[in-house]
Design a protein around this motif. Structure first.
Motif, PDB file in Angstrom:
ATOM      1  N   VAL A 162     -47.488 -86.019   9.306  1.00 22.88           N
ATOM      2  CA  VAL A 162     -47.680 -85.893  10.748  1.00 22.88           C
ATOM      3  C   VAL A 162     -46.653 -84.897  11.289  1.00 22.88           C
ATOM      4  O   VAL A 162     -45.469 -84.993  10.963  1.00 22.88           O
ATOM      5  CB  VAL A 162     -47.527 -87.267  11.445  1.00 22.88           C
ATOM      6  CG1 VAL A 162     -47.492 -87.103  12.963  1.00 22.88           C
ATOM      7  CG2 VAL A 162     -48.650 -88.206  11.019  1.00 22.88           C
ATOM      8  N   GLY A 163     -47.143 -83.934  12.024  1.00 23.56           N
ATOM      9  CA  GLY A 163     -46.249 -82.926  12.594  1.00 23.56           C
ATOM     10  C   GLY A 163     -45.995 -81.742  11.690  1.00 23.56           C
ATOM     11  O   GLY A 163     -45.523 -80.701  12.142  1.00 23.56           O
ATOM     12  N   GLN A 164     -46.355 -81.864  10.411  1.00 24.02           N
ATOM     13  CA  GLN A 164     -46.111 -80.760   9.470  1.00 24.02           C
ATOM     14  C   GLN A 164     -47.059 -79.603   9.776  1.00 24.02           C
ATOM     15  O   GLN A 164     -48.260 -79.804   9.983  1.00 24.02           O
ATOM     16  CB  GLN A 164     -46.320 -81.253   8.026  1.00 24.02           C
ATOM     17  CG  GLN A 164     -45.939 -80.232   6.966  1.00 24.02           C
ATOM     18  CD  GLN A 164     -46.251 -80.746   5.551  1.00 24.02           C
ATOM     19  OE1 GLN A 164     -46.439 -81.947   5.336  1.00 24.02           O
ATOM     20  NE2 GLN A 164     -46.310 -79.826   4.603  1.00 24.02           N
ATOM     21  N   VAL A 165     -46.482 -78.388   9.831  1.00 26.99           N
ATOM     22  CA  VAL A 165     -47.284 -77.206  10.150  1.00 26.99           C
ATOM     23  C   VAL A 165     -48.011 -76.722   8.901  1.00 26.99           C
ATOM     24  O   VAL A 165     -47.445 -76.683   7.810  1.00 26.99           O
ATOM     25  CB  VAL A 165     -46.385 -76.094  10.725  1.00 26.99           C
ATOM     26  CG1 VAL A 165     -47.152 -74.782  10.861  1.00 26.99           C
ATOM     27  CG2 VAL A 165     -45.813 -76.527  12.076  1.00 26.99           C
ATOM     28  N   ILE A 188     -49.781 -80.104   0.730  1.00 24.89           N
ATOM     29  CA  ILE A 188     -50.267 -78.802   1.210  1.00 24.89           C
ATOM     30  C   ILE A 188     -51.264 -78.240   0.188  1.00 24.89           C
ATOM     31  O   ILE A 188     -51.221 -78.611  -0.975  1.00 24.89           O
ATOM     32  CB  ILE A 188     -49.075 -77.823   1.391  1.00 24.89           C
ATOM     33  CG1 ILE A 188     -49.396 -76.690   2.379  1.00 24.89           C
ATOM     34  CG2 ILE A 188     -48.621 -77.221   0.078  1.00 24.89           C
ATOM     35  CD1 ILE A 188     -49.036 -77.036   3.802  1.00 24.89           C
ATOM     36  N   TYR A 189     -52.199 -77.407   0.651  1.00 29.22           N
ATOM     37  CA  TYR A 189     -53.016 -76.617  -0.288  1.00 29.22           C
ATOM     38  C   TYR A 189     -52.192 -75.408  -0.689  1.00 29.22           C
ATOM     39  O   TYR A 189     -51.821 -74.606   0.175  1.00 29.22           O
ATOM     40  CB  TYR A 189     -54.316 -76.152   0.372  1.00 29.22           C
ATOM     41  CG  TYR A 189     -55.374 -77.226   0.444  1.00 29.22           C
ATOM     42  CD1 TYR A 189     -56.404 -77.259  -0.490  1.00 29.22           C
ATOM     43  CD2 TYR A 189     -55.346 -78.191   1.439  1.00 29.22           C
ATOM     44  CE1 TYR A 189     -57.388 -78.246  -0.430  1.00 29.22           C
ATOM     45  CE2 TYR A 189     -56.314 -79.179   1.504  1.00 29.22           C
ATOM     46  CZ  TYR A 189     -57.329 -79.207   0.567  1.00 29.22           C
ATOM     47  OH  TYR A 189     -58.289 -80.176   0.624  1.00 29.22           O
ATOM     48  N   GLY A 190     -51.862 -75.305  -1.959  1.00 30.79           N
ATOM     49  CA  GLY A 190     -50.964 -74.249  -2.407  1.00 30.79           C
ATOM     50  C   GLY A 190     -51.670 -72.939  -2.655  1.00 30.79           C
ATOM     51  O   GLY A 190     -51.433 -71.937  -1.978  1.00 30.79           O
ATOM     52  N   MET A 191     -52.604 -72.935  -3.608  1.00 25.43           N
ATOM     53  CA  MET A 191     -53.182 -71.663  -4.037  1.00 25.43           C
ATOM     54  C   MET A 191     -53.943 -70.954  -2.925  1.00 25.43           C
ATOM     55  O   MET A 191     -53.936 -69.736  -2.829  1.00 25.43           O
ATOM     56  CB  MET A 191     -54.118 -71.875  -5.227  1.00 25.43           C
ATOM     57  CG  MET A 191     -54.732 -70.562  -5.674  1.00 25.43           C
ATOM     58  SD  MET A 191     -55.578 -70.665  -7.215  1.00 25.43           S
ATOM     59  CE  MET A 191     -54.369 -70.119  -8.372  1.00 25.43           C
ATOM     60  N   THR A 192     -54.614 -71.727  -2.061  1.00 25.83           N
ATOM     61  CA  THR A 192     -55.397 -71.092  -1.003  1.00 25.83           C
ATOM     62  C   THR A 192     -54.526 -70.639   0.164  1.00 25.83           C
ATOM     63  O   THR A 192     -55.004 -69.983   1.079  1.00 25.83           O
ATOM     64  CB  THR A 192     -56.470 -72.060  -0.482  1.00 25.83           C
ATOM     65  OG1 THR A 192     -55.863 -73.343  -0.277  1.00 25.83           O
ATOM     66  CG2 THR A 192     -57.615 -72.204  -1.469  1.00 25.83           C
ATOM     67  N   THR A 220     -53.986 -74.349   8.733  1.00 22.29           N
ATOM     68  CA  THR A 220     -55.125 -74.882   9.497  1.00 22.29           C
ATOM     69  C   THR A 220     -54.685 -75.983  10.466  1.00 22.29           C
ATOM     70  O   THR A 220     -55.525 -76.670  11.039  1.00 22.29           O
ATOM     71  CB  THR A 220     -56.204 -75.444   8.553  1.00 22.29           C
ATOM     72  OG1 THR A 220     -55.579 -76.333   7.624  1.00 22.29           O
ATOM     73  CG2 THR A 220     -56.912 -74.335   7.783  1.00 22.29           C
ATOM     74  N   ALA A 221     -53.373 -76.137  10.597  1.00 20.69           N
ATOM     75  CA  ALA A 221     -52.823 -77.052  11.611  1.00 20.69           C
ATOM     76  C   ALA A 221     -51.610 -76.351  12.201  1.00 20.69           C
ATOM     77  O   ALA A 221     -50.466 -76.763  12.009  1.00 20.69           O
ATOM     78  CB  ALA A 221     -52.431 -78.390  10.996  1.00 20.69           C
ATOM     79  N   PRO A 222     -51.889 -75.234  12.920  1.00 23.85           N
ATOM     80  CA  PRO A 222     -50.768 -74.367  13.338  1.00 23.85           C
ATOM     81  C   PRO A 222     -49.796 -75.057  14.276  1.00 23.85           C
ATOM     82  O   PRO A 222     -48.640 -74.653  14.362  1.00 23.85           O
ATOM     83  CB  PRO A 222     -51.465 -73.183  14.014  1.00 23.85           C
ATOM     84  CG  PRO A 222     -52.853 -73.639  14.309  1.00 23.85           C
ATOM     85  CD  PRO A 222     -53.192 -74.683  13.309  1.00 23.85           C
ATOM     86  N   LYS A 223     -50.261 -76.096  14.976  1.00 24.04           N
ATOM     87  CA  LYS A 223     -49.334 -76.815  15.863  1.00 24.04           C
ATOM     88  C   LYS A 223     -48.776 -78.059  15.183  1.00 24.04           C
ATOM     89  O   LYS A 223     -48.174 -78.904  15.837  1.00 24.04           O
ATOM     90  CB  LYS A 223     -50.062 -77.212  17.151  1.00 24.04           C
ATOM     91  CG  LYS A 223     -50.476 -75.996  17.993  1.00 24.04           C
ATOM     92  CD  LYS A 223     -51.276 -76.442  19.199  1.00 24.04           C
ATOM     93  CE  LYS A 223     -51.739 -75.220  20.008  1.00 24.04           C
ATOM     94  NZ  LYS A 223     -52.730 -75.610  21.026  1.00 24.04           N
ATOM     95  N   GLY A 224     -48.999 -78.180  13.937  1.00 29.17           N
ATOM     96  CA  GLY A 224     -48.558 -79.373  13.207  1.00 29.17           C
ATOM     97  C   GLY A 224     -49.679 -80.408  13.177  1.00 29.17           C
ATOM     98  O   GLY A 224     -50.532 -80.442  14.071  1.00 29.17           O
ATOM     99  N   ARG A 225     -49.681 -81.259  12.148  1.00 30.18           N
ATOM    100  CA  ARG A 225     -50.749 -82.259  12.028  1.00 30.18           C
ATOM    101  C   ARG A 225     -50.658 -83.263  13.170  1.00 30.18           C
ATOM    102  O   ARG A 225     -49.625 -83.896  13.365  1.00 30.18           O
ATOM    103  CB  ARG A 225     -50.650 -82.987  10.689  1.00 30.18           C
ATOM    104  CG  ARG A 225     -51.785 -83.987  10.481  1.00 30.18           C
ATOM    105  CD  ARG A 225     -51.755 -84.577   9.083  1.00 30.18           C
ATOM    106  NE  ARG A 225     -52.988 -85.331   8.835  1.00 30.18           N
ATOM    107  CZ  ARG A 225     -53.380 -85.727   7.633  1.00 30.18           C
ATOM    108  NH1 ARG A 225     -52.652 -85.451   6.587  1.00 30.18           N
ATOM    109  NH2 ARG A 225     -54.505 -86.383   7.486  1.00 30.18           N
ATOM    110  N   ASP A 226     -51.752 -83.367  13.917  1.00 22.91           N
ATOM    111  CA  ASP A 226     -51.820 -84.265  15.064  1.00 22.91           C
ATOM    112  C   ASP A 226     -52.782 -85.404  14.709  1.00 22.91           C
ATOM    113  O   ASP A 226     -53.977 -85.180  14.527  1.00 22.91           O
ATOM    114  CB  ASP A 226     -52.335 -83.472  16.272  1.00 22.91           C
ATOM    115  CG  ASP A 226     -52.535 -84.354  17.499  1.00 22.91           C
ATOM    116  OD1 ASP A 226     -52.309 -85.585  17.395  1.00 22.91           O
ATOM    117  OD2 ASP A 226     -52.923 -83.810  18.550  1.00 22.91           O
ATOM    118  N   PRO A 227     -52.291 -86.627  14.599  1.00 21.26           N
ATOM    119  CA  PRO A 227     -53.164 -87.743  14.187  1.00 21.26           C
ATOM    120  C   PRO A 227     -54.407 -87.894  15.050  1.00 21.26           C
ATOM    121  O   PRO A 227     -55.445 -88.327  14.570  1.00 21.26           O
ATOM    122  CB  PRO A 227     -52.259 -88.965  14.318  1.00 21.26           C
ATOM    123  CG  PRO A 227     -50.877 -88.431  14.162  1.00 21.26           C
ATOM    124  CD  PRO A 227     -50.894 -87.057  14.774  1.00 21.26           C
TER     125      PRO A 227
END
Lengths: 387, 247, 178
Positions: free
Chosen positions: B138-141, B124-128, B144-151
């Motif tokens: 994959v699938g992690q919210v 994840i980007y922490g500071m920003t 900038t991937a509000p529905k989870g990472r979609d390959p």
């Protein structure tokens, strides 16, 4: 002073930098500056320094950031599009108060442009192409001899004021050969003292040093404090050359290669009875404003000769602040002035003519332009293409 | 009286700004212990990244340089080449190293720069503020991937150790985690090895640390440790991927 | 003395290195000198040319837009460079490979069969040096001795017998013109 020899501009610059004590070079190939990294790759190791061919311009300037933070005399060189990429590192170097030498052997732009020599990066160099309030010192050599001798001045100014210094040359200066000599004895950087701000090994009990560019809550104080240095530099460090300015009716203002053509125009013009003088800024930042005002004192008109579309002329106008009419004789995107193309502009400036004088509004007179979308070509949303 | 544990000399006695449950502090300590134990504290020059560890220069007792996002390996190259006697590390996060700084890390490995890279992978980007990283699962919210990472849209997570192992110039690549006492001890061994390699002139060494970011994962510190074990490690298996410095 | 020179021909005739040789000869003669190649895509195939300035005083611009002397070694270079020459200037034409003749009457034109002379010496490739020899005689800007000294620095890897051939070509060019 060494014996006069015939040297290529880029090679004189590289040799001059090594003589000036440069011991770290990182760069990336781009025409027309390739002889600089080539020379460094052949000679830097013998001088006890390091040469790295970087994976990109961005990496090269950041390698310089690392090397400069150790107090090592460090440099990179490139040409216009490559210097655009280096802007990230340049603003970080300015922010971290690191001295280094950046060389731009300018070529035609914008974009990939062409490999012809040009002067289109004046704004980028003097206005700071990177983000934030900062300046770098910009030196503009106009001969192979100056290319060879300026690196020492560049390192000394950069270290004195803890800021990057740029040598702004162009493709023709880089590619040409000319008789030249070095005016200084080689510097042995191992004999130079250390900086109290540099990161290093064997701290010998001194406080820990941090070189950093993130200032957070201290940013305002930091920028305001650094500006004092900028003011001091503007007052004490402008460099310039004046030729036959005392009695001139028309004062030419040019830097770098353009000023060489102006030297010819001054001689030719005077042969024709035209009182022409030349003012050449050697530091583009700090711009020698007061010296220019002095040189223009008796002139009826000022003509700026530049291989760009009206960049240097802005500093000339700012310096003269309306005191004299200022005209532009422009050779953008790889165009080249010579004595024969400058004199018509000199005459126009005296007689109220237009030949040789570039004015953007006159240039665009009667011109209109519109680019339309055309549905007969298809519609943008038709992703299958065609009808 | 015997001292069983104390602050390493290479770590300054200041409070850290890292969030509760964050892995950065643990890794800082393991590095500082290494500097003390290898007696290289006087030779260390560190490069701090852009990201949560931008203030790392406040915590390590050594001289430090903080530069632009992703450029740590290039900056470290400049330092190492101009001060070959220095022991230089670049400390980087996942967005820093595996996204914007991909060219710099790959080519530092290609040149086998004799530096040590500590790579904090918390997906994840922490500071920003929790944006999707190249290592986001994959699938992690993420913000900038509000529905989870979609390959299909954002591709798959990138495994840096496995990728860099293909490069001849990489000499030591290990992936460790700091989710348990046992794994912390293994992490220490890997970090120590990566610095010993530099002392011995082995070449490019990198330790990837699977770290926890409770704040941006929206988890409690305990839940975050569980996420490391059940989600992160299956994607990022621990172990030594390359060790060409072994005698 | 201020000589702005353009040398033009096709790639392989050595016009660009002949320019370096002239500039170096200027330095050998304690003069200031500059050399500027036409570089870039136009270098590949087609015609090549370079600018040389030799001066007792300072060299102004290295770009020789209005040459005092032009040396043309192939046919396409003649119409391209003849019009640029200053009034009263000099044009040296390699008449071995150029069938056209100069048309301007306000300049001095000299035809030298450079390739024929070079072949007689034993090597077609050194035709440009024949033209340089003629240049020395016609302008006096540099001496043949200076060019010979310069050769040792410019053609660092040349064998002694090659330098000897080059010198013969220079001398032959010098003798070929009045």
């Amino acid at each position: 002073m060494t014996e006069k020899t015939l040297r290529k501009g880029n090679e004189a610059l590289a040799e001059g930098a090594i003589r000036a004590g440069c011991r770290f070079f990182a760069g990336y190939p781009i025409t027309p500056q390739n002889e600089v990294p080539e020379y460094m790759s052949a000679h830097m190791a013998d001088a006890g320094g390091a040469f790295v061919q970087a994976e990109s311009e961005v990496a090269a300037i950041n390698m310089v950031y690392g090397a400069a933070s150790t107090g090592t005399r460090s440099m990179t060189s490139s040409s216009s599009p490559g210097v655009s990429l280096k802007q990230e590192g340049i603003t970080y170097l300015a922010s971290a108060d690191l001295p280094c030498l950046i060389v731009n052997v300018m070529r035609g732009g914008p974009g990939l442009g062409s490999i012809s020599g040009a002067q289109g990066d004046y704004f980028q160099a003097t206005r700071g192409g990177g983000n934030g309030d900062y300046h770098i010192i910009v030196l503009a050599p106009n001969s192979v001899e100056e290319l060879g001798n300026f690196p020492k001045m560049a390192f000394e100014l950069a270290e004195k004021y803890r800021m990057p210094c740029m040598i702004l040359a162009d493709g023709i200066l880089g590619q040409m050969m000319e008789s030249m000599s070095f005016h200084f004895d080689p510097v042995d950087p191992n004999t130079l003292g250390k900086f109290d701000w540099a990161v290093d090994i064997n701290k010998n009990g001194r406080k820990k040093n941090n070189v950093f560019s993130y200032k957070g809550d201290n940013l305002i104080a930091d920028v305001v404090e650094r500006a004092k240095r900028y003011g001091y530099i503007e007052k004490t460090e402008p460099r310039f050359e004046s030729r036959q300015t005392e009695d001139c009716d028309v004062l030419l203002v040019a830097y770098g290669l353009s000023s060489r053509a102006c030297m010819e125009a001054v001689v030719k013009g005077r042969e024709e009875g035209l009182k022409v003088g030349l003012f050449r800024p050697i530091t583009l930042w700090p711009f020698p404003s007061q010296a220019l005002r002095d040189a223009a004192k008796n002139a009826k008109a000022v003509v700026c000769v530049e291989q760009s579309l009206g960049q240097l002329v802005q500093d000339v106008k700012l310096s003269l602040n309306g005191a004299k009419p200022v005209y532009l004789n422009a050779y953008p995107a790889g165009g080249q002035p010579d004595g024969g193309t400058i004199l018509p502009a000199v005459k126009s400036a005296l007689n109220g003519g237009t030949e040789g004088l570039f004015d953007l509004q006159r240039h665009a007179e009667g011109f209109s332009y519109e680019c339309k979308r055309d549905t007969s070509l298809g519609i943008q949303g038709d992703w299958k293409g065609g009808k | 009286m015997t001292i069983l544990a104390q602050r390493p000399k290479s770590l300054l006695d200041v409070p850290m700004h890292y969030c509760p449950g964050c892995g950065h502090g643990i890794v800082h300590r393991l590095m500082a212990e290494t500097f003390d134990e290898l007696d290289i504290a006087q030779r260390i020059i560190g490069v701090a990244p852009v990201g949560c560890a931008v203030f790392a220069d406040s915590y390590f007792a050594c001289d430090m340089v903080q530069g632009a996002h992703g450029r740590g390996p290039a900056i470290a190259t400049g330092i190492k080449r101009s001060k070959p006697g220095a022991i230089v590390f670049s400390y980087q996060g996942d967005g820093d190293l595996a996204s914007i700084g991909m060219a710099e890390i790959v080519h530092a490995a290609v040149r086998s720069e004799n530096i040590t890279v500590i790579f904090i992978n918390n997906a994840i980007y922490g500071m920003t503020g929790g944006q999707m990283a190249p290592t986001t699962l994959v699938g992690q919210v993420a913000t900038t991937a509000p529905k989870g990472r979609d390959p299909k849209l954002q591709g798959w997570p990138i495994n840096m150790c496995e990728m860099l192992a293909q490069i001849t110039g990489s000499k030591y690549l290990a992936r460790v985690a700091v989710d348990s006492a046992q794994n912390v001890m293994k992490a220490k061994q890997a970090i120590k090895k990566a610095f010993e390699n530099q002392v011995n002139g082995v070449g490019f060494s990198m330790v990837e640390v699977i770290s926890q970011c409770p704040t941006n994962w929206g988890a409690t510190p305990m839940q975050a440790l569980e996420f490391v074990r059940t989600k992160m490690i299956p994607q990022y298996p621990l172990g030594v991927f390359k060790d060409e410095g072994a005698k | 003395m201020y000589q702005g020179i353009r040398i033009a021909g096709f790639g392989g005739q050595g016009v660009v290195s002949a320019g370096i040789l002239l500039a170096q000869a200027g330095v050998e003669g304690k003069k200031n000198a500059s050399w500027l190649p036409s570089y870039g895509p136009e270098m590949r195939g087609g015609t090549a040319n370079c600018s040389v300035v030799i001066s007792d005083g300072e060299v102004y611009t290295p770009i020789v837009a209005a040459p005092d002397t032009v040396i043309v070694m192939n046919e396409p270079s003649l119409p391209k460079f003849e019009p640029l020459i200053k009034k009263g200037g000099l044009l040296i034409v390699n008449s071995s490979l150029i069938n056209s003749r100069p048309t301007r009457t306000d300049i001095k034109s000299v035809c030298v069969p450079c390739n024929e002379i070079a072949e007689k010496i034993g090597m077609d490739r050194i035709a440009t040096l024949v033209a340089i020899g003629a240049f020395c005689k016609l302008t006096g800007a540099v001496s043949v001795e200076s060019v010979v000294h310069a050769m040792k620095k410019v053609y660092k890897r040349a064998k002694p017998e090659m330098l000897e051939l080059n010198k013969k070509a220079l001398d032959a060019g010098f003798e070929a013109v009045k």
